[in-house]
Enzyme design. Sequence first.
Site, short mmCIF file in Angstrom:
data_model
loop_
_atom_site.label_atom_id
_atom_site.label_comp_id
_atom_site.label_asym_id
_atom_site.label_seq_id
_atom_site.Cartn_x
_atom_site.Cartn_y
_atom_site.Cartn_z
CG HIS A 35 54.52 113.16 73.07
ND1 HIS A 35 55.57 113.44 73.48
CD2 HIS A 35 54.55 111.58 73.33
CE1 HIS A 35 55.98 113.44 73.27
NE2 HIS A 35 55.60 111.41 74.15
P1 TYD Z 1 54.68 108.04 77.06
O1 TYD Z 1 54.25 109.28 77.55
O2 TYD Z 1 53.42 106.96 76.38
O3 TYD Z 1 56.03 107.44 76.37
P2 TYD Z 1 56.67 107.55 75.04
O4 TYD Z 1 56.70 109.56 75.01
O5 TYD Z 1 58.48 108.05 75.40
O6 TYD Z 1 56.37 106.71 73.83
O7 TYD Z 1 54.94 107.40 77.98
C1 TYD Z 1 54.52 106.18 78.90
C2 TYD Z 1 53.84 105.80 80.36
O8 TYD Z 1 54.58 106.94 81.05
C3 TYD Z 1 52.36 107.04 80.34
O9 TYD Z 1 51.96 106.63 81.34
C4 TYD Z 1 53.20 108.24 80.38
C5 TYD Z 1 54.47 107.80 82.06
N1 TYD Z 1 55.52 108.58 81.86
C6 TYD Z 1 56.15 108.99 83.52
O10 TYD Z 1 54.49 108.30 84.03
N2 TYD Z 1 56.74 109.85 83.00
C7 TYD Z 1 57.71 110.34 82.40
O11 TYD Z 1 58.56 111.04 82.11
C8 TYD Z 1 57.67 109.42 80.86
C9 TYD Z 1 58.02 109.75 79.58
C10 TYD Z 1 55.84 108.88 80.55
#
Ligand code: TYD
Length: 140
Positions: free
Chosen positions: A54
Amino acid sequence: MKIEDCYKIIEFQDLGDERGNLVVIEGGGMDIPFEIQRVFYIYASDADVVRGQHANRETEFLLVNVSGSSKVRIDNGEESVVVELNKPRMGVYIPNMVWKDMYDFSEDSVLLVLASRHYDGAEYIRNYEDYLKILSESRG
Ligand code: TYD
């Protein structure tokens, strides 16, 4: 943004002594260029997992592997670089509107992430084609 401006590797001071290591990361422009509003960490991700995938419209990040190692691929829509995070004293700063993938997690990897904003799912761009489109719109 040129790829050189899409990341900055930062080496933090070690204030350790004979009792062990102590690494401090001060926000607000001291060690990293933002006030820290959020902290999260990622561990027990398998070696073949790719996380991130992302870009964030607003949030800036600082990534540190406080244990083990991982790689982050940093992409500005035209070029990419790979940074290996493998020292608790080393961080990579990533500004907003940069695409990032984290992968190659070692078994003992604990990837600490400091963020400049509270979580807001709406500012995450999770589709690479959308990211390219938003970049080209912002260039006019
Ligand atoms: P995601 O953004 O996919 O994690 P990464 O980029 O680290 O691989 O996040 C996984 C799940 O957690 C998604 O449903 C969003 C949630 N999340 C939060 O609620 N707060 C946060 O600070 C983060 C990073 C994720």
